[in-house]
Design an enzyme around this catalytic site. Structure first.
Site, PDB file in Angstrom:
ATOM      1  N   HIS A  82      38.631  29.347  45.357  1.00 36.71           N
ATOM      2  CA  HIS A  82      38.715  30.236  44.846  1.00 36.71           C
ATOM      3  C   HIS A  82      37.963  30.277  43.637  1.00 36.71           C
ATOM      4  O   HIS A  82      38.834  29.135  43.272  1.00 36.71           O
ATOM      5  CB  HIS A  82      40.418  30.907  45.019  1.00 36.71           C
ATOM      6  CG  HIS A  82      40.627  31.266  46.560  1.00 36.71           C
ATOM      7  ND1 HIS A  82      42.078  32.314  46.202  1.00 36.71           N
ATOM      8  CD2 HIS A  82      40.359  31.249  47.509  1.00 36.71           C
ATOM      9  CE1 HIS A  82      42.101  32.363  48.464  1.00 36.71           C
ATOM     10  NE2 HIS A  82      40.559  32.511  47.794  1.00 36.71           N
ATOM     11  N   LYS A 137      48.785  24.428  43.963  1.00 32.95           N
ATOM     12  CA  LYS A 137      49.290  25.745  41.961  1.00 32.95           C
ATOM     13  C   LYS A 137      49.283  24.451  41.347  1.00 32.95           C
ATOM     14  O   LYS A 137      50.665  23.730  41.750  1.00 32.95           O
ATOM     15  CB  LYS A 137      49.838  26.638  42.359  1.00 32.95           C
ATOM     16  CG  LYS A 137      49.200  27.833  41.525  1.00 32.95           C
ATOM     17  CD  LYS A 137      50.065  29.535  41.515  1.00 32.95           C
ATOM     18  CE  LYS A 137      49.661  29.716  40.345  1.00 32.95           C
ATOM     19  NZ  LYS A 137      49.947  31.555  40.998  1.00 32.95           N
ATOM     20  N   ASP A 143      41.550  26.647  43.464  1.00 34.03           N
ATOM     21  CA  ASP A 143      41.229  27.885  42.976  1.00 34.03           C
ATOM     22  C   ASP A 143      41.392  27.295  41.404  1.00 34.03           C
ATOM     23  O   ASP A 143      42.201  26.008  41.084  1.00 34.03           O
ATOM     24  CB  ASP A 143      42.880  28.497  43.479  1.00 34.03           C
ATOM     25  CG  ASP A 143      43.285  29.549  41.970  1.00 34.03           C
ATOM     26  OD1 ASP A 143      42.523  29.676  40.918  1.00 34.03           O
ATOM     27  OD2 ASP A 143      42.832  30.601  43.087  1.00 34.03           O
ATOM     28  N   ASP A 192      46.879  30.678  34.895  1.00 35.17           N
ATOM     29  CA  ASP A 192      46.184  31.108  36.041  1.00 35.17           C
ATOM     30  C   ASP A 192      46.036  32.610  35.868  1.00 35.17           C
ATOM     31  O   ASP A 192      46.647  33.551  36.387  1.00 35.17           O
ATOM     32  CB  ASP A 192      46.974  30.537  37.251  1.00 35.17           C
ATOM     33  CG  ASP A 192      46.791  31.096  38.577  1.00 35.17           C
ATOM     34  OD1 ASP A 192      44.954  31.561  38.573  1.00 35.17           O
ATOM     35  OD2 ASP A 192      46.798  31.471  39.501  1.00 35.17           O
ATOM     36  N   GLU A 199      46.169  26.003  50.318  1.00 33.36           N
ATOM     37  CA  GLU A 199      46.352  25.799  48.244  1.00 33.36           C
ATOM     38  C   GLU A 199      47.398  25.929  47.588  1.00 33.36           C
ATOM     39  O   GLU A 199      48.120  26.101  47.934  1.00 33.36           O
ATOM     40  CB  GLU A 199      45.421  27.692  48.013  1.00 33.36           C
ATOM     41  CG  GLU A 199      45.059  27.703  47.273  1.00 33.36           C
ATOM     42  CD  GLU A 199      45.430  29.661  46.271  1.00 33.36           C
ATOM     43  OE1 GLU A 199      45.163  30.055  45.737  1.00 33.36           O
ATOM     44  OE2 GLU A 199      45.212  30.372  47.439  1.00 33.36           O
ATOM     45  N   ASP A 258      38.491  35.199  43.022  1.00 35.34           N
ATOM     46  CA  ASP A 258      39.892  35.746  43.530  1.00 35.34           C
ATOM     47  C   ASP A 258      40.292  35.819  42.252  1.00 35.34           C
ATOM     48  O   ASP A 258      40.118  35.679  40.910  1.00 35.34           O
ATOM     49  CB  ASP A 258      40.719  34.457  44.036  1.00 35.34           C
ATOM     50  CG  ASP A 258      42.612  34.409  43.571  1.00 35.34           C
ATOM     51  OD1 ASP A 258      42.735  36.015  43.512  1.00 35.34           O
ATOM     52  OD2 ASP A 258      43.442  33.950  44.183  1.00 35.34           O
ATOM     53  N   ASP A 274      43.314  34.368  36.132  1.00 34.75           N
ATOM     54  CA  ASP A 274      42.235  35.670  36.836  1.00 34.75           C
ATOM     55  C   ASP A 274      42.015  36.763  35.985  1.00 34.75           C
ATOM     56  O   ASP A 274      41.807  37.867  36.513  1.00 34.75           O
ATOM     57  CB  ASP A 274      43.010  35.951  38.305  1.00 34.75           C
ATOM     58  CG  ASP A 274      43.623  35.094  38.989  1.00 34.75           C
ATOM     59  OD1 ASP A 274      43.126  34.506  39.557  1.00 34.75           O
ATOM     60  OD2 ASP A 274      45.438  35.163  39.254  1.00 34.75           O
ATOM     61  N   TRP A 285      48.651  30.517  50.630  1.00 35.11           N
ATOM     62  CA  TRP A 285      49.453  29.773  49.669  1.00 35.11           C
ATOM     63  C   TRP A 285      51.077  30.869  49.625  1.00 35.11           C
ATOM     64  O   TRP A 285      51.738  31.159  50.000  1.00 35.11           O
ATOM     65  CB  TRP A 285      48.525  30.747  48.162  1.00 35.11           C
ATOM     66  CG  TRP A 285      48.742  30.731  47.126  1.00 35.11           C
ATOM     67  CD1 TRP A 285      48.942  29.205  45.836  1.00 35.11           C
ATOM     68  CD2 TRP A 285      50.122  31.161  46.866  1.00 35.11           C
ATOM     69  NE1 TRP A 285      49.785  29.507  45.138  1.00 35.11           N
ATOM     70  CE2 TRP A 285      50.289  31.093  44.627  1.00 35.11           C
ATOM     71  CE3 TRP A 285      50.263  33.107  47.020  1.00 35.11           C
ATOM     72  CZ2 TRP A 285      51.064  31.780  44.181  1.00 35.11           C
ATOM     73  CZ3 TRP A 285      51.283  33.523  45.612  1.00 35.11           C
ATOM     74  CH2 TRP A 285      51.447  32.397  44.863  1.00 35.11           C
ATOM     75  N   HIS A 316      44.078  27.017  39.081  1.00 34.49           N
ATOM     76  CA  HIS A 316      45.617  26.277  39.530  1.00 34.49           C
ATOM     77  C   HIS A 316      45.515  25.279  38.585  1.00 34.49           C
ATOM     78  O   HIS A 316      46.280  23.953  39.303  1.00 34.49           O
ATOM     79  CB  HIS A 316      45.541  26.655  40.550  1.00 34.49           C
ATOM     80  CG  HIS A 316      46.114  27.356  41.140  1.00 34.49           C
ATOM     81  ND1 HIS A 316      45.612  27.896  42.742  1.00 34.49           N
ATOM     82  CD2 HIS A 316      45.676  29.443  41.190  1.00 34.49           C
ATOM     83  CE1 HIS A 316      46.273  28.728  42.905  1.00 34.49           C
ATOM     84  NE2 HIS A 316      46.491  30.032  42.146  1.00 34.49           N
TER      85      HIS A 316
END
Length: 411
Positions: free
Chosen positions: A279, A221, A252, A287, A219, A319, A289, A178, A255
């Site tokens: 993820h 985004k 992810d 994003d 990955e 993640d 998390d 990433w 993302h």
């Protein structure tokens, strides 16, 4: 009968083999991310940069390898089954002064020893943030070839380390790339940075490794802090690059645009790819998390993995990084929620639901799916925890609070 036996009978009445579901779940390895334990700082940098931020100042953050390993071990003791640990390159353990383009397997041998002790596998990620050569939010797509070459060598070294993990542990290591590359405002040129990224990736993947040891993923985004208007490594870029070069596209869950859900993407990705990587985090507005909850999207994502018969084809990693709560509790909540979601998927009569859909029996399909929501899933989960010799219910929280008092607050 016990509550578990009663629950088992209820699921059997709709065609679900509970024992088979529990056996399957016990074999699923989820990759727990090391960076929740120290707020993504790692051991080779004093600050977090590159569009990544943690918020909160809960006491007890790990500040060295021994503390981080102890915290990880404590978390694993409260999570059913044996899993994996996801490492970033910034977590190397060495007294040598070595920059990221020169890292070697020997700098991660302590993590291999730890993994053998815990009976877990290891995954890996090159770290293309929190470094002076990533200060402009450009790495593999940077206009300066010297900077691009530095990060190409770092990614090459990272793949070699992941291959080492796979050989040493006998468990395939996922190596995931990433990058934070992009621009804050509307770019004058979208194509050229992506052409440079493609060229960098082509060079990184020139070395071929045994796929039993390493699985490569890239990955994408949609945007991040500092790259709000243009992300070089977008989902569309990586999806096409992965398809053309026989790599995995890592999805992810944070993302994408707010109206997109990853659960809807899984079946399409699996139709055209042998493997898939995830993820799993919880976006709030963007994003961000957050620690994953057992919410509707997590349940739907796990149900898709099961319905697609893909548990042996998908690398599941977590993640998130929350510095506002006990970090060990964050791990335990997230890991156990991922397992709960998978168990719910395994306790779903997917074959029958598919048949109802094909027969256009949408009334019974809706009625059945609604009834599933109130079946005694909790009793099955509690039994699974007992089987795996970990605390049932919220009993694990008392252990975390004792550890906080005895260890974390004394740091």
């Amino acid at each position: 009968m016990s509550r578990f036996e009663e629950a088992k009978e209820k699921y059997a009445s709709i065609g679900v083999d509970v024992d088979k579901a529990l056996d399957t779940l016990s074999k699923v390895r989820i990759s727990m991310h090391c960076w929740q334990g120290d707020d993504v700082l790692g051991f080779d940098s004093d600050s977090l940069t590159g569009g990544i931020a943690t918020t909160g100042n809960y006491p007890g953050k790990a500040t060295n390898p021994d503390e981080l390993m102890a915290d990880i071990s404590k978390a694993y003791s409260l999570i059913p089954g044996k899993h994996k640990l996801n490492l970033h390159a910034s977590y190397r353990i060495t007294d040598e002064k070595v920059d990221r383009d020169k890292i070697e397997p020997k700098h991660f041998s302590a993590w291999v020893d730890f993994a053998k002790q815990e009976g877990i596998g290891l995954d890996f990620n090159p770290t293309l943030f929190s470094h002076e050569k990533a200060s402009e939010n450009m790495t593999l797509s940077h206009p300066d070839k010297n900077i691009r070459d530095f990060w190409v060598e770092h990614c090459k070294a990272s793949r070699k380390i992941a291959d080492y993990f796979g050989k040493e542990l006998g468990i395939t290591a996922l190596n995931n790339i990433w990058i934070p590359d992009g621009t804050k405002d509307v770019p004058g040129d979208r194509l050229t940075p992506r052409a440079r990224l493609k060229e960098s990736l082509d060079e990184i993947f020139t070395v071929k490794y045994d796929k039993q040891n390493i699985a490569d993923a890239i990955e994408g985004k949609v945007f991040g802090i500092g790259v709000e208007s243009y992300t070089v490594g977008s989902h569309e870029f990586y999806m096409n690059y992965a398809a053309k070069n026989n790599l995995m596209c890592l999805l992810d869950t944070g993302h994408y645009h707010p109206t997109e859900v990853v659960s809807d993407k899984i079946s399409s990705m699996l139709l055209f790819n042998d493997q898939l990587a995830l993820h799993v985090s919880r976006p709030v507005r963007w994003d961000s998390d957050h620690v994953i909850k057992l919410d509707d999207e997590l349940k739907e994502l796990a149900k898709e993995l099961v319905a697609c018969n893909a548990l042996n084809r998908v690398f599941i990693g977590l993640d998130f990084f929350d510095a506002s709560i006990n970090r060990i509790a964050a791990w335990v909540i997230g890991m156990r929620n991922m397992q709960k979601a998978l168990l719910l998927g395994l306790l779903t009569p997917n074959t029958q639901l598919s048949k109802m859909q094909d027969e256009r029996n949408f009334t019974e399909l809706l009625a059945t799916m609604e009834e599933l929501k109130t079946l005694p899933f909790g009793d099955i989960w509690d039994h699974f925890c007992e089987m795996m010799n970990v605390p049932v219910g919220k009993d694990w929280f008392k252990i975390v609070k004792e550890y906080e008092k005895d260890v974390l607050l004394k740091r």
